[in-house]
Scaffold this motif. Structure first.
Motif, short mmCIF file in Angstrom:
data_model
loop_
_atom_site.label_atom_id
_atom_site.label_comp_id
_atom_site.label_asym_id
_atom_site.label_seq_id
_atom_site.Cartn_x
_atom_site.Cartn_y
_atom_site.Cartn_z
N PRO A 64 45.73 40.15 38.49
CA PRO A 64 45.25 40.14 37.10
C PRO A 64 43.75 39.88 36.98
O PRO A 64 43.11 40.39 36.07
N LEU A 65 43.22 39.09 37.92
CA LEU A 65 41.77 38.84 37.88
C LEU A 65 41.01 40.15 38.12
O LEU A 65 40.00 40.41 37.46
N ARG A 97 41.29 42.66 35.10
CA ARG A 97 40.48 42.30 33.93
C ARG A 97 39.03 42.78 34.05
O ARG A 97 38.30 42.76 33.07
N LEU A 98 38.63 43.15 35.24
CA LEU A 98 37.25 43.60 35.46
C LEU A 98 37.21 45.13 35.40
O LEU A 98 37.86 45.80 36.19
N GLU A 99 36.46 45.64 34.48
CA GLU A 99 36.38 47.09 34.28
C GLU A 99 36.02 47.81 35.57
O GLU A 99 36.60 48.84 35.90
N LEU A 100 35.10 47.24 36.31
CA LEU A 100 34.63 47.84 37.56
C LEU A 100 35.75 47.98 38.60
O LEU A 100 35.78 48.94 39.36
N LEU A 101 36.69 47.05 38.62
CA LEU A 101 37.75 47.02 39.64
C LEU A 101 39.12 47.46 39.12
O LEU A 101 40.05 47.62 39.90
N SER A 102 39.25 47.63 37.83
CA SER A 102 40.55 47.88 37.23
C SER A 102 41.19 49.20 37.67
O SER A 102 42.40 49.35 37.61
N SER A 103 40.38 50.13 38.15
CA SER A 103 40.95 51.42 38.56
C SER A 103 41.49 51.40 40.00
O SER A 103 42.16 52.34 40.41
N LEU A 104 41.19 50.34 40.74
CA LEU A 104 41.71 50.24 42.11
C LEU A 104 43.20 49.92 42.07
O LEU A 104 43.66 49.20 41.19
N PRO A 105 43.97 50.45 43.03
CA PRO A 105 45.40 50.13 43.04
C PRO A 105 45.61 48.64 43.31
O PRO A 105 44.88 48.02 44.09
N SER A 106 46.62 48.06 42.68
CA SER A 106 46.84 46.62 42.79
C SER A 106 47.23 46.18 44.21
O SER A 106 46.99 45.03 44.58
N TRP A 107 47.77 47.09 45.02
CA TRP A 107 48.17 46.71 46.37
C TRP A 107 46.97 46.30 47.22
O TRP A 107 47.11 45.54 48.18
N ILE A 108 45.79 46.76 46.87
CA ILE A 108 44.56 46.40 47.59
C ILE A 108 44.41 44.87 47.63
O ILE A 108 44.01 44.30 48.64
#
Length: 185
Positions: free
Chosen positions: A96-97, A100-111
């Motif tokens: 969730p952290l 919440r960051l626009e810059l990182l929000s497009s990365l898959p959560s499994w990262i």
């Protein structure tokens, strides 16, 4: 959010239970959890090596410490529960952290689960090797000691990196509140 708080509380409670109530029952070496954290054996005041570990294991006065280190300290329930709670906390807090960051929000959560999973896997592997050596399922040799040392190093580095991941993501979230994106600095 509730699961993150619960995992944090469980991690803290298990850590305190291990550190202050369970591990000290088996002597100062187990209390220090020397194989997992230190580079020396406290009772021998000697650097941890294959030879010093072999002497410690052969010392008949350490039989209670050896048994206690394996169970209940390392194997179920305590350290296994601790590593699971800590790993899950670090993974569930990171996602969730980052989202919440626009810059990182497009990365898959499994990262954000790579470092916590690496920590959990290496800690389970380390515990398994320690238990196998202590219970004489695997002989203490140069190869098994190197394997144990490798898992310990991976565990320590990956948990530090996972904690840093949460801290950096948290700091970036705080900064994004203080300095909204799109505003001049």
């Amino acid at each position: 959010m509730a699961k993150i708080v619960i995992l944090f509380a469980l991690t803290l409670a298990l850590n305190l239970a291990l550190k202050f109530f369970v591990a000290p029952r088996y002597g100062k070496d187990v209390a220090a959890r020397f194989l997992e954290h230190l580079k020396y054996i406290p009772s021998q005041d000697e650097a941890l090596s294959q030879a010093s570990l072999a002497r410690w294991l052969a010392d008949k006065t350490q039989s209670g410490a050896i048994s206690g280190y394996v169970f209940p300290v390392l194997l179920f329930p305590l350290d296994i529960l601790f590593l699971i709670c800590l790993g899950l906390f670090l993974g569930f807090a990171s996602v969730p952290l980052a989202e919440r960051l626009e810059l990182l929000s497009s990365l898959p959560s499994w990262i954000w689960w790579i470092l916590p999973m690496c920590y959990m896997a290496s800690d389970i592997a380390e515990n398994t090797v320690i238990a196998a050596i202590f219970k004489s399922f695997v002989p203490l040799s140069a190869k098994s000691f190197r394997l144990l040392s490798t898992f310990t190093t991976i565990k320590i580095r990956s948990v530090k990196a996972a904690i840093c991941q949460v801290a950096v993501l948290g700091a970036l979230n705080v900064l994004s509140l203080v300095i909204p994106f799109g505003m001049p600095i």
